[in-house]
Design an enzyme around this catalytic site. Structure first.
Site, PDB file in Angstrom:
ATOM      1  N   CYS A   1     -28.166   1.641   0.681  1.00 30.21           N
ATOM      2  CA  CYS A   1     -28.649   2.846   1.349  1.00 30.21           C
ATOM      3  C   CYS A   1     -28.057   4.047   0.623  1.00 30.21           C
ATOM      4  CB  CYS A   1     -28.221   2.837   2.817  1.00 30.21           C
ATOM      5  SG  CYS A   1     -28.845   4.276   3.691  1.00 30.21           S
ATOM      6  N   GLY A   2     -28.930   4.862   0.054  1.00 31.53           N
ATOM      7  CA  GLY A   2     -28.468   5.998  -0.752  1.00 31.53           C
ATOM      8  C   GLY A   2     -27.836   7.080   0.100  1.00 31.53           C
ATOM      9  N   HIS A   3     -28.560   7.517   1.145  1.00 31.03           N
ATOM     10  CA  HIS A   3     -27.975   8.599   1.966  1.00 31.03           C
ATOM     11  C   HIS A   3     -26.707   8.073   2.646  1.00 31.03           C
ATOM     12  CE1 HIS A   3     -29.261   6.911   5.905  1.00 31.03           C
ATOM     13  NE2 HIS A   3     -28.329   7.706   6.354  1.00 31.03           N
TER      14      HIS A   3
ATOM     15  N   HIS B   1     -40.280  -0.392   3.358  1.00 28.45           N
ATOM     16  CA  HIS B   1     -40.230   1.068   3.334  1.00 28.45           C
ATOM     17  C   HIS B   1     -41.540   1.558   2.690  1.00 28.45           C
ATOM     18  CE1 HIS B   1     -35.916   0.157   3.578  1.00 28.45           C
ATOM     19  NE2 HIS B   1     -35.706   1.403   3.941  1.00 28.45           N
TER      20      HIS B   1
ATOM     21  N   ASP C   1     -37.175   8.779   7.495  1.00 31.03           N
ATOM     22  CA  ASP C   1     -35.929   9.247   6.884  1.00 31.03           C
ATOM     23  C   ASP C   1     -35.912  10.770   6.876  1.00 31.03           C
ATOM     24  OD1 ASP C   1     -33.652   9.640   5.331  1.00 31.03           O
ATOM     25  OD2 ASP C   1     -34.071   7.900   4.076  1.00 31.03           O
TER      26      ASP C   1
ATOM     27  N   CYS D   1     -34.190  10.122   0.974  1.00 31.86           N
ATOM     28  CA  CYS D   1     -34.016   8.673   0.837  1.00 31.86           C
ATOM     29  C   CYS D   1     -33.508   8.323  -0.573  1.00 31.86           C
ATOM     30  CB  CYS D   1     -35.315   7.926   1.131  1.00 31.86           C
ATOM     31  SG  CYS D   1     -35.065   6.143   1.274  1.00 31.86           S
ATOM     32  N   GLY D   2     -32.258   7.909  -0.635  1.00 31.13           N
ATOM     33  CA  GLY D   2     -31.647   7.599  -1.940  1.00 31.13           C
ATOM     34  C   GLY D   2     -32.303   6.427  -2.640  1.00 31.13           C
ATOM     35  N   THR D   3     -32.560   5.351  -1.895  1.00 32.02           N
ATOM     36  CA  THR D   3     -33.189   4.190  -2.538  1.00 32.02           C
ATOM     37  C   THR D   3     -34.670   4.485  -2.810  1.00 32.02           C
ATOM     38  OG1 THR D   3     -33.447   3.189  -0.334  1.00 32.02           O
ATOM     39  CG2 THR D   3     -31.568   2.457  -1.656  1.00 32.02           C
TER      40      THR D   3
HETATM   41  O1  PYC Z   1     -31.151   6.788   1.622  1.00 29.75           O
HETATM   42  O2  PYC Z   1     -31.570   4.823   0.752  1.00 29.75           O
HETATM   43  C1  PYC Z   1     -31.586   5.621   1.689  1.00 29.75           C
HETATM   44  C2  PYC Z   1     -32.130   5.172   2.993  1.00 29.75           C
HETATM   45  C3  PYC Z   1     -32.715   3.980   3.267  1.00 29.75           C
HETATM   46  C4  PYC Z   1     -33.072   4.019   4.622  1.00 29.75           C
HETATM   47  C5  PYC Z   1     -32.689   5.238   5.127  1.00 29.75           C
HETATM   48  N1  PYC Z   1     -32.113   5.925   4.106  1.00 29.75           N
END
Ligand code: PYC
Length: 314
Positions: free
Chosen positions: A90-92, A210, A236, A240-242
């Protein structure tokens, strides 16, 4: 009172919450994080629900169970989870975790390694709560896959990995604005359900959980705005980092982004991540930069007499 107490620290990254479990979590043993994730899922799933689900949580919260890393070069291990299950990466949440570790005095400014069930990621803490993560290797699996929707219409999208599986759609005819989130949620949820029915999956049949829609951003210097539907139907609030990693992998595959070139991704609430890719051999590693803020320290009370102490599970 017969109650279990769980210490958590909440933060948000570009509006998207992360709840880090600092103590009071389940004992998952000393094994690799993939094994600890299996034990968490099979034996302690009620704990996941207790931390993030109503009545003390909400569909939007992403949980992060802080673990002792097996790899001693890592500052911490982490298992991310949400209202319906577990996230590879999870990026965030990683940005939120770094700021939380700094708040606890466990890390300082500089580069740190973090162990996750999908591999080690590195993250650099900078001044003013900025964090740059170097994500796991990301790639596009499939370009322009066509999905038929129940109303007879069709959409096309790319399947890409950024630490989670994404279906990325550029042409959708929708306006990406905050006052349209109900419509965007219904639309992307329909796509999410259609994908497995039509055999569109990630690698080795993995479920794509996603869905990501794109449009141009109106912010100066920002290339793109997105709407990201998460596995449990929440959207999100961050870019979303990923999901941004998956987007960078597609741009790179299309020859539209060179290593080191900056791509700015705006979220549906207006927060922005900066991304770029690093090329090593034939693998690309996305770098994602954002900032997070600690906004609560709390002790969860799981009172044995409370019928909803483990949350409302769907
Ligand atoms: O930031 O990767 C992310 C992420 C995945 C689901 C919610 N945020």
């Amino acid at each position: 009172m017969n109650a279990r107490r769980v210490r958590v620290i909440d933060s948000h990254t570009g509006g998207e919450p992360t709840r880090v479990v600092v103590s009071g979590g389940p004992d998952l043993g000393p094994g690799p994080l993939t094994e600890r994730l299996r034990i968490f899922r099979e034996q302690h799933d009620d704990f996941r629900s207790a931390v993030v689900n109503e009545p003390r949580g909400s569909d939007v919260i992403v949980g992060a169970l802080l673990c002792q890393p097996l790899d001693k070069s890592c500052a911490a291990g982490v298992i991310f989870f949400n209202n319906v299950g577990y996230l590879g990466m999870c990026g965030h949440g990683t940005i939120g975790l770094m700021v939380t570790l700094a708040h606890l005095g466990r890390i300082g400014v500089g580069e740190h390694r973090l162990e996750t069930p999908v591999g080690v990621v590195t993250a650099r803490l900078e001044a003013e709560n900025h964090v740059t993560i170097r994500n796991v290797a990301s790639y596009r699996l499939r370009k322009d896959a066509e999905v038929k929707l129940p109303d007879g219409s069709k959409v096309r999208g790319d399947v890409a990995w950024g630490g989670n599986w994404f279906f990325l759609i550029q042409d959708h005819g929708k306006e990406l604005s905050l006052d349209r989130v109900d419509e965007l949620t219904d639309f992307t949820w329909t796509i999410r359900q259609a994908l497995p029915q039509q055999g569109i999956t990630g690698k080795d049949g993995a479920e794509i959980d996603h869905i990501e829609l794109f449009a141009p951003s109106k912010l100066a210097g920002v290339q793109s705005k997105n709407f990201v539907l998460c596995p449990g139907k929440a959207y999100d609030r961050s870019p979303c980092g990923t999901g941004t990693s998956a987007k960078l992998a597609c741009l790179f595959a299309d020859g539209k982004l060179k290593p080191g070139e900056v791509w700015r991704q705006e979220s549906i609430v207006g927060s922005v991540f900066e991304g770029s890719v690093e090329l090593i051999g034939d693998q690309i590693f996305p770098h994602i930069r954002g900032s997070a803020w600690v906004n609560a320290e709390a002790e969860l009370i799981l009172d044995a007499r409370d019928p909803f102490r483990m949350g409302i599970r769907r």
